[in-house]
Design an enzyme around this catalytic site. Structure first.
Site, PDB file in Angstrom:
ATOM      1  N   ALA A  90       0.872  -1.168   0.000  1.00 30.55           N
ATOM      2  CA  ALA A  90       0.000   0.000   0.000  1.00 30.55           C
ATOM      3  C   ALA A  90       0.914   1.224   0.000  1.00 30.55           C
ATOM      4  O   ALA A  90       2.064   1.153   0.445  1.00 30.55           O
ATOM      5  CB  ALA A  90      -0.884  -0.023   1.232  1.00 30.55           C
ATOM      6  N   GLU A  98       4.649  -4.947   7.363  1.00 31.14           N
ATOM      7  CA  GLU A  98       3.932  -3.811   7.962  1.00 31.14           C
ATOM      8  C   GLU A  98       4.375  -3.524   9.394  1.00 31.14           C
ATOM      9  O   GLU A  98       4.345  -2.380   9.846  1.00 31.14           O
ATOM     10  CB  GLU A  98       2.413  -4.064   7.945  1.00 31.14           C
ATOM     11  CG  GLU A  98       1.775  -4.007   6.574  1.00 31.14           C
ATOM     12  CD  GLU A  98       1.699  -5.347   5.862  1.00 31.14           C
ATOM     13  OE1 GLU A  98       2.489  -6.260   6.189  1.00 31.14           O
ATOM     14  OE2 GLU A  98       0.853  -5.463   4.958  1.00 31.14           O
ATOM     15  N   GLY A 100       0.649  -4.853   1.120  1.00 31.63           N
ATOM     16  CA  GLY A 100      -0.543  -4.908   0.274  1.00 31.63           C
ATOM     17  C   GLY A 100      -0.284  -5.587  -1.063  1.00 31.63           C
ATOM     18  O   GLY A 100      -1.207  -6.142  -1.669  1.00 31.63           O
ATOM     19  N   GLU A 112      -0.681  -9.139  -0.342  1.00 37.14           N
ATOM     20  CA  GLU A 112      -2.111  -9.357  -0.070  1.00 37.14           C
ATOM     21  C   GLU A 112      -2.923  -9.344  -1.367  1.00 37.14           C
ATOM     22  O   GLU A 112      -3.844 -10.135  -1.535  1.00 37.14           O
ATOM     23  CB  GLU A 112      -2.608  -8.287   0.913  1.00 37.14           C
ATOM     24  CG  GLU A 112      -1.932  -8.429   2.272  1.00 37.14           C
ATOM     25  CD  GLU A 112      -2.242  -7.271   3.211  1.00 37.14           C
ATOM     26  OE1 GLU A 112      -1.754  -6.151   2.957  1.00 37.14           O
ATOM     27  OE2 GLU A 112      -2.996  -7.475   4.173  1.00 37.14           O
TER      28      GLU A 112
HETATM   29  C1  HXC Z   1       5.105   4.269  -1.449  1.00 36.11           C
HETATM   30  C2  HXC Z   1       7.008   3.241  -2.191  1.00 36.11           C
HETATM   31  C3  HXC Z   1       6.639   2.026  -1.567  1.00 36.11           C
HETATM   32  C4  HXC Z   1       5.392   1.998  -0.866  1.00 36.11           C
HETATM   33  C5  HXC Z   1       8.541   1.724  -2.530  1.00 36.11           C
HETATM   34  N1  HXC Z   1       8.186   3.002  -2.776  1.00 36.11           N
HETATM   35  N2  HXC Z   1       7.615   1.111  -1.792  1.00 36.11           N
HETATM   36  N3  HXC Z   1       6.235   4.335  -2.137  1.00 36.11           N
HETATM   37  N4  HXC Z   1       4.675   3.163  -0.831  1.00 36.11           N
HETATM   38  N5  HXC Z   1       4.953   0.900  -0.276  1.00 36.11           N
HETATM   39  C6  HXC Z   1       8.932   4.013  -3.548  1.00 36.11           C
HETATM   40  C7  HXC Z   1      10.125   4.545  -2.795  1.00 36.11           C
HETATM   41  O1  HXC Z   1       9.731   5.559  -1.896  1.00 36.11           O
HETATM   42  C8  HXC Z   1      10.981   5.065  -3.930  1.00 36.11           C
HETATM   43  O2  HXC Z   1      10.473   6.284  -4.409  1.00 36.11           O
HETATM   44  C9  HXC Z   1      10.726   4.055  -5.026  1.00 36.11           C
HETATM   45  O3  HXC Z   1       9.496   3.404  -4.706  1.00 36.11           O
HETATM   46  C10 HXC Z   1      11.811   2.989  -5.110  1.00 36.11           C
HETATM   47  O4  HXC Z   1      11.938   2.390  -3.838  1.00 36.11           O
HETATM   48  P1  HXC Z   1      13.341   2.253  -3.065  1.00 36.11           P
HETATM   49  O5  HXC Z   1      13.021   2.070  -1.625  1.00 36.11           O
HETATM   50  O6  HXC Z   1      14.269   3.354  -3.436  1.00 36.11           O
HETATM   51  O7  HXC Z   1      13.896   0.902  -3.698  1.00 36.11           O
HETATM   52  P2  HXC Z   1      14.888  -0.161  -3.026  1.00 36.11           P
HETATM   53  O8  HXC Z   1      15.963   0.531  -2.238  1.00 36.11           O
HETATM   54  O9  HXC Z   1      15.305  -1.086  -4.103  1.00 36.11           O
HETATM   55  O10 HXC Z   1      13.982  -0.967  -1.973  1.00 36.11           O
HETATM   56  C11 HXC Z   1      12.913  -1.746  -2.411  1.00 36.11           C
HETATM   57  C12 HXC Z   1      11.982  -2.124  -1.193  1.00 36.11           C
HETATM   58  C13 HXC Z   1      11.609  -0.808  -0.451  1.00 36.11           C
HETATM   59  C14 HXC Z   1      12.736  -3.068  -0.277  1.00 36.11           C
HETATM   60  C15 HXC Z   1      10.768  -2.832  -1.763  1.00 36.11           C
HETATM   61  O11 HXC Z   1      11.090   0.131  -1.402  1.00 36.11           O
HETATM   62  C16 HXC Z   1      10.579  -1.011   0.619  1.00 36.11           C
HETATM   63  O12 HXC Z   1      10.882  -1.523   1.697  1.00 36.11           O
HETATM   64  N6  HXC Z   1       9.334  -0.586   0.367  1.00 36.11           N
HETATM   65  C17 HXC Z   1       8.279  -0.599   1.352  1.00 36.11           C
HETATM   66  C18 HXC Z   1       7.765  -1.999   1.552  1.00 36.11           C
HETATM   67  C19 HXC Z   1       6.650  -2.020   2.610  1.00 36.11           C
HETATM   68  O13 HXC Z   1       6.900  -1.686   3.786  1.00 36.11           O
HETATM   69  N7  HXC Z   1       5.468  -2.395   2.207  1.00 36.11           N
HETATM   70  C20 HXC Z   1       4.297  -2.460   3.092  1.00 36.11           C
HETATM   71  C21 HXC Z   1       3.557  -1.143   3.014  1.00 36.11           C
HETATM   72  S1  HXC Z   1       2.207  -1.093   4.177  1.00 36.11           S
HETATM   73  P3  HXC Z   1      11.217   7.692  -4.123  1.00 36.11           P
HETATM   74  O14 HXC Z   1      10.462   8.659  -4.987  1.00 36.11           O
HETATM   75  O15 HXC Z   1      11.032   7.938  -2.671  1.00 36.11           O
HETATM   76  O16 HXC Z   1      12.656   7.490  -4.524  1.00 36.11           O
HETATM   77  C22 HXC Z   1       1.014  -2.038   3.457  1.00 36.11           C
HETATM   78  C23 HXC Z   1      -0.277  -2.293   4.179  1.00 36.11           C
HETATM   79  C24 HXC Z   1      -0.520  -1.418   5.307  1.00 36.11           C
HETATM   80  O17 HXC Z   1       1.138  -2.498   2.394  1.00 36.11           O
HETATM   81  C25 HXC Z   1      -1.746  -1.833   6.039  1.00 36.11           C
HETATM   82  C26 HXC Z   1      -1.944  -1.104   7.326  1.00 36.11           C
HETATM   83  C27 HXC Z   1      -2.815   0.130   7.278  1.00 36.11           C
END
Ligand code: HXC
Length: 259
Positions: free
Chosen positions: A66, A133, A110, A113
Site C-alpha cells: 500500500a 507492515e 498490500g 495481499e
Molecule cells: C510508497 C514506495 C513504496 C510503498 C517503494 N516506494 N515502496 N512508495 N509506498 N509501499 C517508492 C520509494 O519511496 C521510492 O520512491 C521508489 O518506490 C523505489 O523504492 P526504493 O526504496 O528506493 O527501492 P529499493 O531501495 O530497491 O527498496 C525496495 C523495497 C523498499 C525493499 C521494496 O522500497 C521497501 O521496503 N518498500 C516498502 C515496503 C513495505 O513496507 N510495504 C508495506 C507497506 S504497508 P522515491 O520517490 O522515494 O525514490 C502495506 C499495508 C498497510 O502495504 C496496512 C496497514 C494500514
C-alpha cells in the site's frame, strides 16, 4: 475509460491488467484501487473475456505495498470513517471470473495481499513475498494475516508477520503460496498461456469451480461438500454440460455457449 495507474489490454479472451507505477514500485494507492475496480468489473461483465492476468510493470516489483506516502499523515479517524481498504473486497475479491497473479520481484505488504486475492499465483524465480507492515508500526490490512496463514500455515505466517522477513519464490512454492515458479523472462508468457487454457474451458464451469474452491475457506467440511454437490448438480443443467459430454463421446473438441 483511460487509466493512469494501470494498463488494460485484451488478448483474445484474456484480459491483461498491469499495475503501472514503476517509479513507486507499483505501490497501491486510492487511485490504483479505483482503477482496478473498474477494470475487474469490466472484465467480469464482458462475456467475451474469460480469464484475466494481473501483473506488475517493471522487473523489480509486482507491488511493494500500500502507498506509504498516502497513509503517512492520514488521521486515524479517516482510516475508520472511510473504512480504508474495504474497497479491495468489493473491487477485486468480488470478481466472479477466474484471474491469475503473475508475480516478479517484490510482493510486499498490500502487494502480497493483492497477489493472494488472485485465484492462484504464478511466480517468477525473482519473486519475494513479505508482510513487513510491523516495521511501519502497523499490521496487514488487506487480508494478509488471514490469507497468508491459510496458505502457508501458522508457523511461517506468524514468523513473516512478526519479523517482516521475505520469502523467496522457492520457499513460497514449497509452502503452497504459489502454484508454480517460472524463469522471470517467461513469466508473462506462462501466465497468459495458463489464462488462455482457462479461457478455453466452459465459462460457467470455470466460475463454479472457482466458487467451490473458495468455499473451502469459508465453511466446514460437511457444508462445503453439500454445497459442492448442489453446485455440481446445477451445472448439469447447462447447455455446455450437454455439449461437453457429447463432444467427449464423439471425440471432438467442445464448442461452448457459456450457458
Ligand atoms: C510508497 C514506495 C513504496 C510503498 C517503494 N516506494 N515502496 N512508495 N509506498 N509501499 C517508492 C520509494 O519511496 C521510492 O520512491 C521508489 O518506490 C523505489 O523504492 P526504493 O526504496 O528506493 O527501492 P529499493 O531501495 O530497491 O527498496 C525496495 C523495497 C523498499 C525493499 C521494496 O522500497 C521497501 O521496503 N518498500 C516498502 C515496503 C513495505 O513496507 N510495504 C508495506 C507497506 S504497508 P522515491 O520517490 O522515494 O525514490 C502495506 C499495508 C498497510 O502495504 C496496512 C496497514 C494500514
Amino acid at each position: 475509460m483511460s487509466y493512469e495507474t494501470i494498463l488494460v489490454e485484451r488478448r483474445d479472451a484474456v484480459t491483461l491488467i498491469t499495475l503501472n507505477r514503476p517509479q513507486a514500485l507499483n505501490a497501491l494507492n486510492t487511485q490504483v484501487l479505483a482503477e482496478l475496480g473498474k477494470a475487474f468489473a469490466d472484465y467480469d461483465a464482458d462475456p467475451a473475456q474469460r480469464c484475466a492476468v494481473l501483473t506488475g510493470s517493471g522487473e523489480k516489483a509486482f507491488a511493494a505495498g500500500a502507498d506509504i506516502k498516502e497513509m503517512a499523515d492520514k488521521p486515524a479517524a479517516d482510516f475508520f470513517l472511510e473504512d480504508f481498504f474495504s474497497g479491495w473486497q468489493s473491487n477485486v475479491v468480488a470478481t466472479r471470473k477466474p484471474w491469475i497473479a503473475a508475480v516478479a520481484g517484490f510482493a510486499l505488504g498490500g502487494g502480497c495481499e493483492l497477489a493472494m486475492m488472485a485465484d492462484f499465483i504464478i511466480a517468477a524465480d525473482t519473486a519475494k513475498f513479505g508482510q513487513p507492515e510491523i516495521k511501519l508500526g502497523v499490521a496487514p490490512g488487506m487480508g494478509g494475516s488471514q490469507r497468508l496463514t491459510r496458505a502457508v500455515g501458522k508457523a511461517k505466517a506468524m514468523e513473516m508477520c512478526l519479523t517482516g522477513r521475505m520469502m523467496d519464490a522457492q520457499e513460497a512454492e514449497r509452502s503452497g503460496l504459489v502454484a508454480r515458479i517460472v524463469p522471470a523472462a517467461e513469466l508473462l508468457d506462462e501466465a497468459l498461456k495458463s489464462a488462455a487454457l482457462i479461457a478455453s474451458m466452459p465459462p460457467m464451469a470455470a466460475m463454479v469451480n472457482k466458487e467451490m474452491v473458495n468455499m473451502a475457506f469459508e465453511t466446514g467440511l460437511a457444508q462445503g461438500i453439500l454445497t459442492e454437490r448442489r453446485l455440481f448438480q446445477i451445472l448439469t443443467a447447462t447447455e455446455d454440460k450437454r455439449e461437453g459430454m457429447a463432444a467427449f463421446v464423439e471425440k471432438r473438441p467442445g464448442v461452448w455457449k457459456g450457458r
